[in-house]
Enzyme design. Structure first.
Site, PDB file in Angstrom:
ATOM      1  CG  HIS A   1      -1.774  -1.056   1.247  1.00  0.00           C
ATOM      2  ND1 HIS A   1      -3.070  -1.123   0.925  1.00  0.00           N
ATOM      3  CD2 HIS A   1      -1.718  -2.471   1.855  1.00  0.00           C
ATOM      4  CE1 HIS A   1      -3.841  -2.482   1.300  1.00  0.00           C
ATOM      5  NE2 HIS A   1      -2.770  -2.945   1.708  1.00  0.00           N
TER       6      HIS A   1
ATOM      7  CB  THR B   1      -7.473   4.330  -0.853  1.00  0.00           C
ATOM      8  OG1 THR B   1      -6.882   3.147  -0.318  1.00  0.00           O
ATOM      9  CG2 THR B   1      -9.059   4.468  -0.937  1.00  0.00           C
ATOM     10  N   PRO B   2      -7.475   6.090  -4.107  1.00  0.00           N
ATOM     11  CG  PRO B   2      -8.512   5.926  -6.280  1.00  0.00           C
ATOM     12  CD  PRO B   2      -8.238   5.297  -4.830  1.00  0.00           C
TER      13      PRO B   2
ATOM     14  N   GLY C   1      -8.883  -2.201   3.519  1.00  0.00           N
ATOM     15  CA  GLY C   1      -9.632  -1.168   4.360  1.00  0.00           C
ATOM     16  C   GLY C   1     -10.124  -2.231   5.353  1.00  0.00           C
TER      17      GLY C   1
ATOM     18  CD  GLU D   1      -6.860  -7.622   5.734  1.00  0.00           C
ATOM     19  OE1 GLU D   1      -6.086  -6.949   6.346  1.00  0.00           O
ATOM     20  OE2 GLU D   1      -8.058  -7.143   5.219  1.00  0.00           O
TER      21      GLU D   1
ATOM     22  CG  ASP E   1     -11.354   1.912   2.801  1.00  0.00           C
ATOM     23  OD1 ASP E   1     -12.166   1.052   3.659  1.00  0.00           O
ATOM     24  OD2 ASP E   1     -10.416   2.226   3.343  1.00  0.00           O
TER      25      ASP E   1
HETATM   26  P1  IMP Z   1      -3.190   3.908   0.683  1.00  0.00           P
HETATM   27  O1  IMP Z   1      -4.435   3.372   0.072  1.00  0.00           O
HETATM   28  O2  IMP Z   1      -2.303   4.098  -0.142  1.00  0.00           O
HETATM   29  O3  IMP Z   1      -3.791   5.267   1.430  1.00  0.00           O
HETATM   30  O4  IMP Z   1      -2.707   3.144   2.150  1.00  0.00           O
HETATM   31  C1  IMP Z   1      -3.176   2.917   3.033  1.00  0.00           C
HETATM   32  C2  IMP Z   1      -4.535   2.121   3.194  1.00  0.00           C
HETATM   33  O5  IMP Z   1      -4.269   0.794   2.826  1.00  0.00           O
HETATM   34  C3  IMP Z   1      -5.082   2.336   4.632  1.00  0.00           C
HETATM   35  O6  IMP Z   1      -5.999   3.419   4.933  1.00  0.00           O
HETATM   36  C4  IMP Z   1      -5.954   1.093   4.669  1.00  0.00           C
HETATM   37  O7  IMP Z   1      -7.364   1.329   3.891  1.00  0.00           O
HETATM   38  C5  IMP Z   1      -5.390   0.096   3.538  1.00  0.00           C
HETATM   39  N1  IMP Z   1      -4.487  -0.888   4.259  1.00  0.00           N
HETATM   40  C6  IMP Z   1      -3.159  -0.687   4.511  1.00  0.00           C
HETATM   41  N2  IMP Z   1      -2.717  -2.144   5.094  1.00  0.00           N
HETATM   42  C7  IMP Z   1      -4.173  -2.944   5.002  1.00  0.00           C
HETATM   43  C8  IMP Z   1      -4.263  -4.184   5.673  1.00  0.00           C
HETATM   44  O8  IMP Z   1      -3.423  -5.052   6.168  1.00  0.00           O
HETATM   45  N3  IMP Z   1      -5.484  -4.441   5.395  1.00  0.00           N
HETATM   46  C9  IMP Z   1      -6.494  -3.895   4.933  1.00  0.00           C
HETATM   47  N4  IMP Z   1      -6.239  -2.593   4.356  1.00  0.00           N
HETATM   48  C10 IMP Z   1      -5.062  -2.139   4.865  1.00  0.00           C
HETATM   49 ZN    ZN Z   2      -2.859  -5.178   2.302  1.00  0.00          ZN
END
Ligand code: IMP
Ligand code: ZN
Length: 349
Positions: free
Chosen positions: A14, A100-101, A176, A209, A139
């Protein structure tokens, strides 16, 4: 074995979870000097060396803190470049970064994605060894309209829709807080993922998960979306496990050792991780991933080291594991050929 020199594929990372504390600190310093933030220093909020974030403590790190820091083009470019640099230095040759945009007070979600694609393209021109493609994340907490807008953005910026040089969106993810939408309510997103498939986007899903996101109804729904990859795969029931085995030629599991152990999602430490169990199932493909190296602190080379150490894999088995993800990337046949050249011909095991 030199785990950094081993050419590696990262399919489960991520973007904002991959930003180091030091990079967050640099961004914070710039904003603080310009009077643009009242936030506390990232090194105080997420101290160096602390990696034991359980899921309750983990998600607010983003919603309450990291997103409040990454609001403008300069900070997003800075963070993304630093993330790409650290994957490159760790010996990663192909990266599918997911994000996540999200709109910020200064940017629309489309502008956010555009900044990422142009940063990735610029980085790849300077560093052609690392090829990076983007996956957009829906998400679980999104409503239908928000998820539909992520899909629209993904289609617009995928191969068919985007005139980029290198970077493009290649897939759609479901991620998410897994405690959101329990008991099968995830089927709200079925039309979104069906359209993603029709648009030739690769589908990867956070799968089982925690217990709350592993109801029979949810897992059946997720598998009905015909994903190409499943992330985590911790709490599945026996029947679902058999279904995954049946689909072994069309599915790859993205397993994240340190994330699961540090977040307390598995029992028995590294030895108890379900990587061991899946490894014994003939033909099921696995790709190791870091998930959120900025939080859990273990780069991909270290994930391979941990796999070798705790599951007694020799060099030949480690090389075979590193290559298993090639056929499951979303980046197309030409890229698969490049990876076969690098991982079979250039690197002897
Ligand atoms: P972004 O989408 O680049 O902002 O990365 C962070 C986001 O990824 C977090 O706000 C979560 O929604 C999601 N995320 C990161 N790690 C996990 C995980 O282990 N399980 C589910 N969602 C995750
Ligand atoms: Zn993940």
């Amino acid at each position: 074995m030199d785990f950094i020199a081993l050419p590696k594929i990262e399919l489960h990372a991520h973007l904002t979870g991959s930003i180091s504390r030091q990079t967050l600190h640099e961004i914070w310093l710039t904003k603080k000097a310009a009077g643009q933030t009242d936030l506390e220093d990232p090194l105080a909020v997420i101290p160096e060396g602390k990696h034991d974030y359980n899921l309750v403590a983990f998600f607010p790190l983003f919603s309450k803190y990291i997103y409040a820091l990454l609001t403008d083009e300069a900070s997003i470019r800075h963070a993304t470049t630093a993330v790409l640099q650290s994957f490159l230095q760790d010996g990663v040759v192909y990266l599918e970064l997911r994000t996540t945009p999200r709109p910020t007070p200064l940017l629309s979600a489309a502008q956010y994605v555009d900044i990422l694609l142009s940063t990735i393209s610029g980085f790849e021109e300077q560093n052609p060894r690392l090829h990076t493609r983007l996956i957009l994340s829906v998400d679980r907490r999104h409503d239908y309209e928000m998820a539909a807008s992520v899909l629209d953005l993904a289609v617009e910026t995928s191969e068919g829709g985007y005139a980029a040089r290198h970077a493009m969106v290649v897939g759609l993810d479901l991620c998410g807080d897994p405690s959101a939408r329990p008991s099968g309510e995830i089927s709200l997103f079925t039309p979104i993922f069906e359209k993603a498939r029709a648009a030739n986007l690769g589908i990867t899903l956070h799968f089982a998960e925690i217990q709350a996101s592993a109801s029979k109804a949810e897992l059946e729904t997720l598998l009905s979306w015909r994903p190409r990859r499943l992330g985590h795969v911790i709490w599945e029931d026996e029947e679902t496990k058999k279904e995954i085995e049946r689909r072994k030629d069309e599915l790859c599991l993205e397993l994240c050792l340190s994330c699961n152990v540090h977040a307390g999602m598995v029992e028995g430490g590294f030895e108890g991780h379900h990587f061991g169990g899946w490894r014994r199932v003939e033909g099921v493909k696995v790709s190791l991933g870091t998930d959120d190296v900025g939080i859990f602190g273990s780069p991909l080379s270290n994930e391979y080291r941990l796999a070798a150490q705790h599951f007694h894999l020799d060099n030949r088995q480690i090389c075979a594991l590193a290559r298993e993800g090639i056929d499951f990337i979303f980046g197309g046949e030409v890229e698969k050929e490049r990876l076969r050249r690098i991982m079979w011909d250039e690197h002897s095991c």
